[in-house]
Design a protein around this motif. Structure first.
Motif, mmCIF file in Angstrom:
data_model
loop_
_atom_site.group_PDB
_atom_site.id
_atom_site.type_symbol
_atom_site.label_atom_id
_atom_site.label_comp_id
_atom_site.label_asym_id
_atom_site.label_seq_id
_atom_site.Cartn_x
_atom_site.Cartn_y
_atom_site.Cartn_z
ATOM 1 N N ILE A 183 -1.599 -4.173 -2.929
ATOM 2 C CA ILE A 183 -1.496 -2.825 -2.362
ATOM 3 C C ILE A 183 -0.253 -2.772 -1.473
ATOM 4 N N ILE A 184 0.550 -1.710 -1.619
ATOM 5 C CA ILE A 184 1.740 -1.527 -0.802
ATOM 6 C C ILE A 184 1.375 -0.729 0.451
ATOM 7 N N TYR A 185 1.905 -1.157 1.584
ATOM 8 C CA TYR A 185 1.698 -0.449 2.847
ATOM 9 C C TYR A 185 3.059 -0.131 3.471
ATOM 10 N N LYS A 201 11.831 7.645 -2.247
ATOM 11 C CA LYS A 201 11.916 7.302 -3.664
ATOM 12 C C LYS A 201 10.930 6.203 -4.025
ATOM 13 N N VAL A 202 10.799 5.206 -3.149
ATOM 14 C CA VAL A 202 9.880 4.099 -3.409
ATOM 15 C C VAL A 202 8.433 4.586 -3.392
ATOM 16 N N ILE A 203 8.096 5.445 -2.439
ATOM 17 C CA ILE A 203 6.736 5.992 -2.375
ATOM 18 C C ILE A 203 6.397 6.738 -3.667
ATOM 19 N N ASN A 204 7.315 7.578 -4.128
ATOM 20 C CA ASN A 204 7.077 8.327 -5.366
ATOM 21 C C ASN A 204 7.040 7.409 -6.585
ATOM 22 N N LEU A 205 7.912 6.392 -6.595
ATOM 23 C CA LEU A 205 7.960 5.452 -7.718
ATOM 24 C C LEU A 205 6.662 4.662 -7.814
ATOM 25 N N LEU A 209 4.103 4.536 -11.005
ATOM 26 C CA LEU A 209 3.719 3.272 -11.645
ATOM 27 C C LEU A 209 2.253 2.936 -11.419
ATOM 28 N N ARG A 210 1.540 3.811 -10.720
ATOM 29 C CA ARG A 210 0.121 3.648 -10.423
ATOM 30 C C ARG A 210 -0.157 2.359 -9.643
ATOM 31 N N LYS A 258 9.818 -6.943 -7.218
ATOM 32 C CA LYS A 258 10.698 -7.006 -8.393
ATOM 33 C C LYS A 258 10.479 -5.815 -9.322
ATOM 34 N N THR A 259 9.231 -5.409 -9.494
ATOM 35 C CA THR A 259 8.919 -4.255 -10.355
ATOM 36 C C THR A 259 9.561 -2.987 -9.809
ATOM 37 N N LEU A 260 9.454 -2.778 -8.515
ATOM 38 C CA LEU A 260 10.044 -1.590 -7.898
ATOM 39 C C LEU A 260 11.567 -1.626 -7.982
ATOM 40 N N MET A 261 12.151 -2.802 -7.752
ATOM 41 C CA MET A 261 13.609 -2.932 -7.834
ATOM 42 C C MET A 261 14.102 -2.576 -9.229
ATOM 43 N N LYS A 262 13.441 -3.103 -10.243
ATOM 44 C CA LYS A 262 13.849 -2.852 -11.636
ATOM 45 C C LYS A 262 13.723 -1.383 -11.993
#
Length: 266
Positions: A183-185, A201-205, A209-210, A258-262
């Motif tokens: 879980i991202i916080y 952008k990261v929050i929306n991404l 990506l669920r 890594k998933t978010l970066m890609k």
């Protein structure tokens, strides 16, 4: 090198600023830092929108709109032959009328930074979430610069502010995220932080990506128990963190980072 002053391109040696205005004397104004990649600005609309919103809050009249500022930036990039780098857009209050200044610079983040990850520590001084200026990108950035110099002198790359209530808010030049049990916080705005363009952008991404993401008040100990940590800003975009204080974080298993970066690159 050419700079842009109120839409006019001027050579660096010919640039003159009136020193008695509130901009020079007190840092009265706003700025945005925009990434240039392959001759193009990245997320320019979002940056200018935030700048114009800040002008309303600080009672700074501005005669230029988004199209004007984009055109000034494009002319500057073309004249200087910039391929990759960063724009700094400054709007400031002056006795003789407000000034719009656009300059460019190199980006300091390289491949080695991402491979090694950043080392973080907590700043000695705290942010005040009750000040309205905390939520604006003002030219008076001394609090951030001073704290960054202090943590760099200790061998760290970035410092993390707690607020006066001992909640995590932001880095000196970044927003912060951590991962625990997939879980991202990330801290909520009310903790006293600038809502960065890449943060949004990261929050929306993550939602696209669920990947579960929670925005809340965060304790310093929450960060120290994290599985992954990463920080963001418009130039570095997403930077993995390899250490917080004495806690080491493996960059071999930071799968969500890594998933978010890609996906942000795509």
């Amino acid at each position: 090198m050419f700079l842009s002053l109120n839409g006019e391109l001027i050579e660096e040696k010919d640039m003159k600023i009136f020193p008695l205005g509130e901009d020079f004397m007190y840092g009265y104004g706003l700025f945005e830092t925009v990434k240039i990649q392959n001759n193009k600005t990245i997320f320019m609309k979002e940056h200018v929108k935030r700048l114009l919103k800040g002008c309303i809050i600080l009672d700074l009249d501005i005669e230029w709109n988004y199209n004007d500022i984009e055109n000034f930036a494009s002319e500057l990039i073309k004249r200087n032959g910039v391929i990759n780098g960063a724009l700094k857009i400054i709007y400031c209050k002056n006795i003789k009328g407000n000034n719009l200044i656009i300059i460019w610079k190199d980006i300091v983040y390289n491949r080695e930074c991402y491979e090694k990850g950043f080392k973080l520590c907590f700043c000695d001084y705290k942010k005040n979430p009750y000040s309205p200026l905390v939520y604006l990108k003002t030219n008076n950035y001394l609090d951030n610069i001073f704290n960054k110099k202090r943590i760099q002198a200790k061998g760290y790359d970035e410092g993390i502010f707690l607020n006066v209530n001992n909640k995590v808010c932001e880095g000196t030049f970044t927003n912060i995220f951590f991962v625990k049990n997939s879980i991202i916080y990330t801290p909520s705005r009310e903790c006293g932080l600038l809502e960065g363009i890449i943060r949004e952008k990261v929050i929306n991404l993550a939602r696209e990506l669920r990947i579960e993401l929670i925005i809340k008040e965060i304790e310093g100990n929450d960060l120290l128990s994290a599985d992954e940590i990463f920080i963001t800003n418009s130039l570095m975009e997403i930077m993995p963190v390899s250490r917080l204080e004495n806690k080491e974080l493996s960059l071999k298993i930071n799968y969500i980072t890594k998933t978010l970066m890609k996906n942000l690159e795509d």
